[in-house]
Design an enzyme around this catalytic site. Structure first.
Site, PDB file in Angstrom:
ATOM      1  CB  CYS A 121     -18.621 -31.015 -42.119  1.00  0.00           C
ATOM      2  SG  CYS A 121     -17.857 -29.523 -42.688  1.00  0.00           S
ATOM      3  CB  THR A 132     -17.123 -25.934 -42.465  1.00  0.00           C
ATOM      4  OG1 THR A 132     -17.159 -26.328 -41.102  1.00  0.00           O
ATOM      5  CG2 THR A 132     -16.083 -24.854 -42.636  1.00  0.00           C
TER       6      THR A 132
END
Ligand code: 5GP
Length: 360
Positions: free
Chosen positions: A185, A187
């Site tokens: 990830c 993000t």
């Protein structure tokens, strides 16, 4: 502008205090617990280890290995109705396999079809949206609960008490918690949003248990000890993607790479060593969007990456190691039952958790 001053904690920021106990051997502890849910009337006995619905690991093959150990697998969203129907008709999926859906209408239709046509085969559903704070997620939870009152319903992802409580009161049995902690990830890099996983578990488990629900900690497991810490902090289930992605049973070809070592053979040539890898990718990566959808929409940025993971031993060996680690943890803290783990856990906040002097 507001700022929370209290330092938020991750798995690496704590170690667990050993306690005197009456348990003499790890064979005396029970890693299987009985799950009773807020909405779903079924009871399930299992170990709360669950494979993430990522494309390379949330597969039928991996599910079969998990079921053997009374562990769970969340299937990825890209199987067709026919694939799912065939799999659930032949395997004991009812308790240990979750079907995944996002917010797309076609996902809803697929899950509705399976739940309606195979009412006694698979009754676990995971609504998986990276950001469960958008209103459509709660609306879908309410719709699913109304339409299928008996299903075991998990929804995510959230990291704060108010949303966890809201989703449980709206019909979820389990809230999947974690934003930005996944191994594939990005993000946090792209948006700056996220919360350290251990503090997420503390807060979300507390409120979930208060209203009769449960949480599944999702993402961020680097070591088996992190699984133990997640249970210790209050998680009812611990979801992993990257941790399983290096297993030979995960989807994807094995990549072999050759490296020159510092040693030389009898002829004076550098000895070449082979290393094996598997490709693993984030489900919000551009790679995943191209592979599973029609490419990356222009209004989105990639929030996942593609990585090559060193090949591990078999999934059965990994699961044995996980259960071995968990049993040992329970022996250290004096918890005979998995359910007792969090009340027997006390954390030390630490600056350093590992001695890495001999690690490359
Ligand atoms: P891991 O066990 O690999 O640390 O984390 C797995 C979790 O990462 C998944 O269950 C999912 O919640 C999250 N995840 C998977 N793919 C992506 C992605 O592309 N972007 C983000 N932000 N999270 C992802």
């Amino acid at each position: 502008m507001k700022i929370y001053e209290q330092t938020e904690l991750d798995f690496k920021d704590v170690l667990v205090k050993p306690k005197r106990s009456y348990i003499n051997s790890r064979s005396e502890v029970d890693v299987i617990r009985e799950y009773k849910f807020k909405w779903c009337p079924r009871r399930i006995s299992g170990t709360g280890i669950i494979v993430s619905n990522m494309a390379t690991v949330g597969t039928f093959d991996i599910a079969k290995h998990m079921i053997k150990n009374k562990m769970f697998c969340c299937l990825h969203k890209h199987y067709s109705v026919n694939d799912l129907a065939e799999f659930i008709s032949q395997n004991d999926c009812r308790d240990y396999v979750f079907l995944s859906m996002g917010l797309r209408q076609e996902d809803y239709e697929k899950i509705e079809q399976i739940l309606t046509q195979y009412p006694d085969k698979c009754r676990n559903v995971c609504i998986d949206v990276p950001n469960a704070y958008i209103p459509r997620v709660k609306e879908l939870v309410m719709k699913m609960r109304e339409k299928f009152p008996d299903i075991l319903l998990m929804v995510g992802n959230a990291v704060t008490a108010e949303l966890v409580e809201d989703l449980i009161l709206s019909g979820a049995d389990i809230v999947k918690c974690g934003i930005g902690s996944g191994s594939a990830c990005i993000t946090r890099r792209v948006t700056g949003v996220g919360r350290p996983q251990l503090s997420t578990i503390f807060e979300c488990a507390d409120v979930a248990h208060g209203v009769g629900g449960m949480i599944c900690s999702d993402g961020g497991v680097v070591y088996i000890g992190d699984i133990c810490k997640a249970f210790g902090a209050g998680a009812d289930m611990v979801m992993m993607g990257g941790f399983y992605a290096g297993c030979p049973e995960a989807t994807g070809d094995i990549i072999t790479k050759k490296y020159k070592t510092n040693q030389i053979d009898e002829d004076g040539n550098a000895i070449i060593e082979e290393k094996h890898f598997k490709v693993f990718y984030g489900m919000s990566s551009e790679y995943a969007q191209n592979k599973h959808y029609c490419g990356m929409p222009t209004y989105r940025a990639s929030e996942g990456r593609v990585v090559e993971i060193p090949l591990k031993e078999s999934i059965d060996k990994l699961n044995q190691d996980i259960l071995g680690g968990l049993r040992s943890y329970m022996t250290y803290i004096g918890a005979r039952r998995l359910k007792d783990v969090s009340k027997c856990t006390t954390f030390y906040r630490v600056n350093t958790q590992l001695n890495t002097v001999f690690e490359k």
